[in-house]
Design a protein around this motif. Structure first.
Motif, PDB file in Angstrom:
ATOM      1  N   LYS A  13     -40.632  17.813  -7.557  1.00  0.00           N
ATOM      2  CA  LYS A  13     -40.660  16.537  -6.838  1.00  0.00           C
ATOM      3  C   LYS A  13     -40.063  16.699  -5.438  1.00  0.00           C
ATOM      4  O   LYS A  13     -40.575  16.130  -4.465  1.00  0.00           O
ATOM      5  CB  LYS A  13     -39.881  15.487  -7.618  1.00  0.00           C
ATOM      6  CG  LYS A  13     -39.905  14.106  -6.967  1.00  0.00           C
ATOM      7  CD  LYS A  13     -39.170  13.080  -7.808  1.00  0.00           C
ATOM      8  CE  LYS A  13     -39.189  11.721  -7.116  1.00  0.00           C
ATOM      9  NZ  LYS A  13     -38.457  10.699  -7.912  1.00  0.00           N
ATOM     10  N   ALA A  14     -38.972  17.483  -5.326  1.00  0.00           N
ATOM     11  CA  ALA A  14     -38.348  17.704  -4.022  1.00  0.00           C
ATOM     12  C   ALA A  14     -39.290  18.457  -3.091  1.00  0.00           C
ATOM     13  O   ALA A  14     -39.376  18.159  -1.899  1.00  0.00           O
ATOM     14  CB  ALA A  14     -37.046  18.478  -4.197  1.00  0.00           C
ATOM     15  N   VAL A  15     -40.017  19.436  -3.650  1.00  0.00           N
ATOM     16  CA  VAL A  15     -40.972  20.188  -2.840  1.00  0.00           C
ATOM     17  C   VAL A  15     -42.082  19.267  -2.342  1.00  0.00           C
ATOM     18  O   VAL A  15     -42.472  19.306  -1.174  1.00  0.00           O
ATOM     19  CB  VAL A  15     -41.565  21.362  -3.653  1.00  0.00           C
ATOM     20  CG1 VAL A  15     -42.712  22.013  -2.880  1.00  0.00           C
ATOM     21  CG2 VAL A  15     -40.491  22.399  -3.953  1.00  0.00           C
ATOM     22  N   ARG A  16     -42.598  18.421  -3.226  1.00  0.00           N
ATOM     23  CA  ARG A  16     -43.653  17.478  -2.821  1.00  0.00           C
ATOM     24  C   ARG A  16     -43.151  16.533  -1.734  1.00  0.00           C
ATOM     25  O   ARG A  16     -43.862  16.233  -0.777  1.00  0.00           O
ATOM     26  CB  ARG A  16     -44.149  16.691  -4.030  1.00  0.00           C
ATOM     27  CG  ARG A  16     -45.049  17.464  -4.974  1.00  0.00           C
ATOM     28  CD  ARG A  16     -45.790  16.536  -5.923  1.00  0.00           C
ATOM     29  NE  ARG A  16     -44.864  15.854  -6.828  1.00  0.00           N
ATOM     30  CZ  ARG A  16     -44.480  16.328  -8.005  1.00  0.00           C
ATOM     31  NH1 ARG A  16     -44.958  17.503  -8.422  1.00  0.00           N
ATOM     32  NH2 ARG A  16     -43.659  15.650  -8.778  1.00  0.00           N
ATOM     33  N   SER A  17     -41.913  16.070  -1.884  1.00  0.00           N
ATOM     34  CA  SER A  17     -41.357  15.159  -0.880  1.00  0.00           C
ATOM     35  C   SER A  17     -41.256  15.844   0.476  1.00  0.00           C
ATOM     36  O   SER A  17     -41.562  15.248   1.516  1.00  0.00           O
ATOM     37  CB  SER A  17     -39.975  14.664  -1.325  1.00  0.00           C
ATOM     38  OG  SER A  17     -40.070  13.883  -2.499  1.00  0.00           O
ATOM     39  N   ALA A  18     -40.831  17.111   0.487  1.00  0.00           N
ATOM     40  CA  ALA A  18     -40.724  17.851   1.748  1.00  0.00           C
ATOM     41  C   ALA A  18     -42.093  18.027   2.390  1.00  0.00           C
ATOM     42  O   ALA A  18     -42.247  17.893   3.618  1.00  0.00           O
ATOM     43  CB  ALA A  18     -40.072  19.211   1.504  1.00  0.00           C
ATOM     44  N   LEU A  19     -43.113  18.289   1.570  1.00  0.00           N
ATOM     45  CA  LEU A  19     -44.470  18.438   2.102  1.00  0.00           C
ATOM     46  C   LEU A  19     -44.980  17.111   2.661  1.00  0.00           C
ATOM     47  O   LEU A  19     -45.653  17.084   3.693  1.00  0.00           O
ATOM     48  CB  LEU A  19     -45.412  18.960   1.012  1.00  0.00           C
ATOM     49  CG  LEU A  19     -45.162  20.399   0.557  1.00  0.00           C
ATOM     50  CD1 LEU A  19     -46.057  20.741  -0.633  1.00  0.00           C
ATOM     51  CD2 LEU A  19     -45.414  21.380   1.696  1.00  0.00           C
ATOM     52  N   HIS A  20     -44.653  16.008   1.997  1.00  0.00           N
ATOM     53  CA  HIS A  20     -45.056  14.697   2.495  1.00  0.00           C
ATOM     54  C   HIS A  20     -44.411  14.419   3.859  1.00  0.00           C
ATOM     55  O   HIS A  20     -45.051  13.850   4.759  1.00  0.00           O
ATOM     56  CB  HIS A  20     -44.662  13.600   1.499  1.00  0.00           C
ATOM     57  CG  HIS A  20     -45.436  13.627   0.224  1.00  0.00           C
ATOM     58  ND1 HIS A  20     -46.750  14.043   0.153  1.00  0.00           N
ATOM     59  CD2 HIS A  20     -45.086  13.288  -1.049  1.00  0.00           C
ATOM     60  CE1 HIS A  20     -47.181  13.956  -1.091  1.00  0.00           C
ATOM     61  NE2 HIS A  20     -46.195  13.499  -1.840  1.00  0.00           N
ATOM     62  N   VAL A  21     -43.145  14.806   4.016  1.00  0.00           N
ATOM     63  CA  VAL A  21     -42.467  14.603   5.295  1.00  0.00           C
ATOM     64  C   VAL A  21     -43.138  15.436   6.379  1.00  0.00           C
ATOM     65  O   VAL A  21     -43.388  14.941   7.492  1.00  0.00           O
ATOM     66  CB  VAL A  21     -40.973  14.959   5.182  1.00  0.00           C
ATOM     67  CG1 VAL A  21     -40.320  15.005   6.561  1.00  0.00           C
ATOM     68  CG2 VAL A  21     -40.252  13.936   4.303  1.00  0.00           C
ATOM     69  N   LEU A  22     -43.471  16.686   6.082  1.00  0.00           N
ATOM     70  CA  LEU A  22     -44.172  17.526   7.058  1.00  0.00           C
ATOM     71  C   LEU A  22     -45.504  16.900   7.452  1.00  0.00           C
ATOM     72  O   LEU A  22     -45.866  16.858   8.631  1.00  0.00           O
ATOM     73  CB  LEU A  22     -44.406  18.928   6.478  1.00  0.00           C
ATOM     74  CG  LEU A  22     -43.297  19.956   6.632  1.00  0.00           C
ATOM     75  CD1 LEU A  22     -43.673  21.238   5.903  1.00  0.00           C
ATOM     76  CD2 LEU A  22     -43.020  20.251   8.101  1.00  0.00           C
ATOM     77  N   GLU A  23     -46.253  16.422   6.463  1.00  0.00           N
ATOM     78  CA  GLU A  23     -47.542  15.794   6.747  1.00  0.00           C
ATOM     79  C   GLU A  23     -47.376  14.572   7.640  1.00  0.00           C
ATOM     80  O   GLU A  23     -48.196  14.324   8.528  1.00  0.00           O
ATOM     81  CB  GLU A  23     -48.232  15.394   5.436  1.00  0.00           C
ATOM     82  CG  GLU A  23     -48.745  16.573   4.620  1.00  0.00           C
ATOM     83  CD  GLU A  23     -49.370  16.125   3.313  1.00  0.00           C
ATOM     84  OE1 GLU A  23     -49.165  14.942   2.934  1.00  0.00           O
ATOM     85  OE2 GLU A  23     -50.045  16.942   2.670  1.00  0.00           O
ATOM     86  N   GLU A  24     -46.320  13.809   7.408  1.00  0.00           N
ATOM     87  CA  GLU A  24     -46.089  12.605   8.200  1.00  0.00           C
ATOM     88  C   GLU A  24     -45.769  12.953   9.643  1.00  0.00           C
ATOM     89  O   GLU A  24     -46.220  12.274  10.571  1.00  0.00           O
ATOM     90  CB  GLU A  24     -44.954  11.785   7.589  1.00  0.00           C
ATOM     91  CG  GLU A  24     -44.720  10.446   8.264  1.00  0.00           C
ATOM     92  CD  GLU A  24     -45.937   9.524   8.197  1.00  0.00           C
ATOM     93  OE1 GLU A  24     -46.044   8.641   9.070  1.00  0.00           O
ATOM     94  OE2 GLU A  24     -46.773   9.692   7.273  1.00  0.00           O
ATOM     95  N   VAL A  25     -45.011  14.027   9.873  1.00  0.00           N
ATOM     96  CA  VAL A  25     -44.706  14.460  11.236  1.00  0.00           C
ATOM     97  C   VAL A  25     -45.990  14.908  11.941  1.00  0.00           C
ATOM     98  O   VAL A  25     -46.208  14.612  13.121  1.00  0.00           O
ATOM     99  CB  VAL A  25     -43.654  15.589  11.246  1.00  0.00           C
ATOM    100  CG1 VAL A  25     -43.442  16.113  12.664  1.00  0.00           C
ATOM    101  CG2 VAL A  25     -42.336  15.090  10.670  1.00  0.00           C
ATOM    102  N   VAL A  26     -46.856  15.614  11.211  1.00  0.00           N
ATOM    103  CA  VAL A  26     -48.144  16.030  11.788  1.00  0.00           C
ATOM    104  C   VAL A  26     -48.974  14.807  12.159  1.00  0.00           C
ATOM    105  O   VAL A  26     -49.542  14.722  13.255  1.00  0.00           O
ATOM    106  CB  VAL A  26     -48.919  16.925  10.799  1.00  0.00           C
ATOM    107  CG1 VAL A  26     -50.337  17.181  11.319  1.00  0.00           C
ATOM    108  CG2 VAL A  26     -48.194  18.239  10.578  1.00  0.00           C
ATOM    109  N   ALA A  27     -49.041  13.828  11.250  1.00  0.00           N
ATOM    110  CA  ALA A  27     -49.875  12.646  11.479  1.00  0.00           C
ATOM    111  C   ALA A  27     -49.327  11.767  12.597  1.00  0.00           C
ATOM    112  O   ALA A  27     -50.086  11.247  13.417  1.00  0.00           O
ATOM    113  CB  ALA A  27     -49.990  11.836  10.181  1.00  0.00           C
ATOM    114  N   ALA A  28     -48.014  11.614  12.630  1.00  0.00           N
ATOM    115  CA  ALA A  28     -47.401  10.712  13.612  1.00  0.00           C
ATOM    116  C   ALA A  28     -47.252  11.351  14.976  1.00  0.00           C
ATOM    117  O   ALA A  28     -47.243  10.663  15.994  1.00  0.00           O
ATOM    118  CB  ALA A  28     -46.043  10.233  13.098  1.00  0.00           C
TER     119      ALA A  28
END
Length: 248
Positions: A13-28
């Motif tokens: 779950k922690a790994v998925r959360s970190a990947l979601h944060v990376l994706e959000e930085v890319v998108a934003a």
């Protein structure tokens, strides 16, 4: 022999959360704040801050110099394979015409995912070593085009070292140099990688969105590169403009 370390129930779950944060930085895009990330992902702020601090420590993200937000770091750029491309027939004709107009070396580089690839080195002149260009972009005119485009150039530079007595290595001086590149749309280095060689480069941008896609450079003797070279620079800009719709 020690086997692989087993994952606990909470680690995936922690790994998925970190990947979601990376994706959000890319998108934003660069400058997104922790609060914006937390709200977009419906993630507790404490969790968001913890993940961001970890990603910064591991160089997947960087804090912008004014601490206003976050941007992708050096290691994040390595997650994407650089797009490989070759010049099409029309672009090849433009570059060949440029080479016919000058006795200097003409090199073309491609920019993708925060990385630089030399896609068309001049076959009749020595070209920069591709691995050195990618690793030490601050010491090359083409590399400075890429760094000047970043929210924080330090995110793409892992190792700053002098190659000659002229190499710019101080952060403050590199900041000034790259701001001038961004302002003028022109990069130059004189004897900073090799004492006897220098280069001038201009960006090639997408006609619609202005996105940096490539760069074209002239390389020659250091003393010649240091001259004003207004005619040479105009020649570079003219050919960059002709290449823009062919490479974007």
């Amino acid at each position: 022999m020690t086997g692989p370390i087993p994952l606990s129930g909470r680690q995936p779950k922690a790994v998925r959360s970190a990947l979601h944060v990376l994706e959000e930085v890319v998108a934003a895009g660069p400058g997104v704040t922790a609060k914006e990330i937390s709200e977009s992902l419906a993630m507790p702020q404490a969790t968001t801050y913890r993940i961001l601090n970890l990603l910064v420590a591991e160089e997947y993200l960087v804090r912008l110099p004014d601490l206003s937000g976050f941007a992708l770091g050096r290691r994040a750029a390595r997650l994407a394979l650089p797009a490989t491309t070759v010049l099409n027939t029309a672009a090849r004709a433009v570059v060949d015409h440029m080479r016919a107009q000058t006795r200097w070396a003409v090199h073309v580089a491609w920019f993708a995912a925060g990385q630089i690839s030399l896609i068309d080195p001049d076959p009749d002149h020595p070209a920069p070593d591709a691995s050195q260009l990618a690793r030490f972009p601050y010491a090359f005119a083409l590399g400075r085009l890429l760094l000047a485009e970043q929210a924080d150039w330090r995110a793409l530079v892992r190792d700053v070292r002098p190659f000659t007595a002229r190499t710019v290595t101080s952060e403050s001086e590199l900041d000034r140099t790259l701001k001038a590149v961004a302002r003028d749309g022109l990069a130059r280095q004189c004897g900073e990688f090799r004492e006897d060689r220098g280069c001038i480069a201009v960006p090639i941008r997408g006609p619609r969105d202005g996105r940096l896609v490539a760069g074209i450079a002239l390389a020659g003797p250091t003393a010649r590169i240091a001259e004003p070279n207004e005619e040479i620079i105009k020649l570079l800009r003219d050919h960059a403009a002709r290449l823009a719709p062919l490479l974007a």
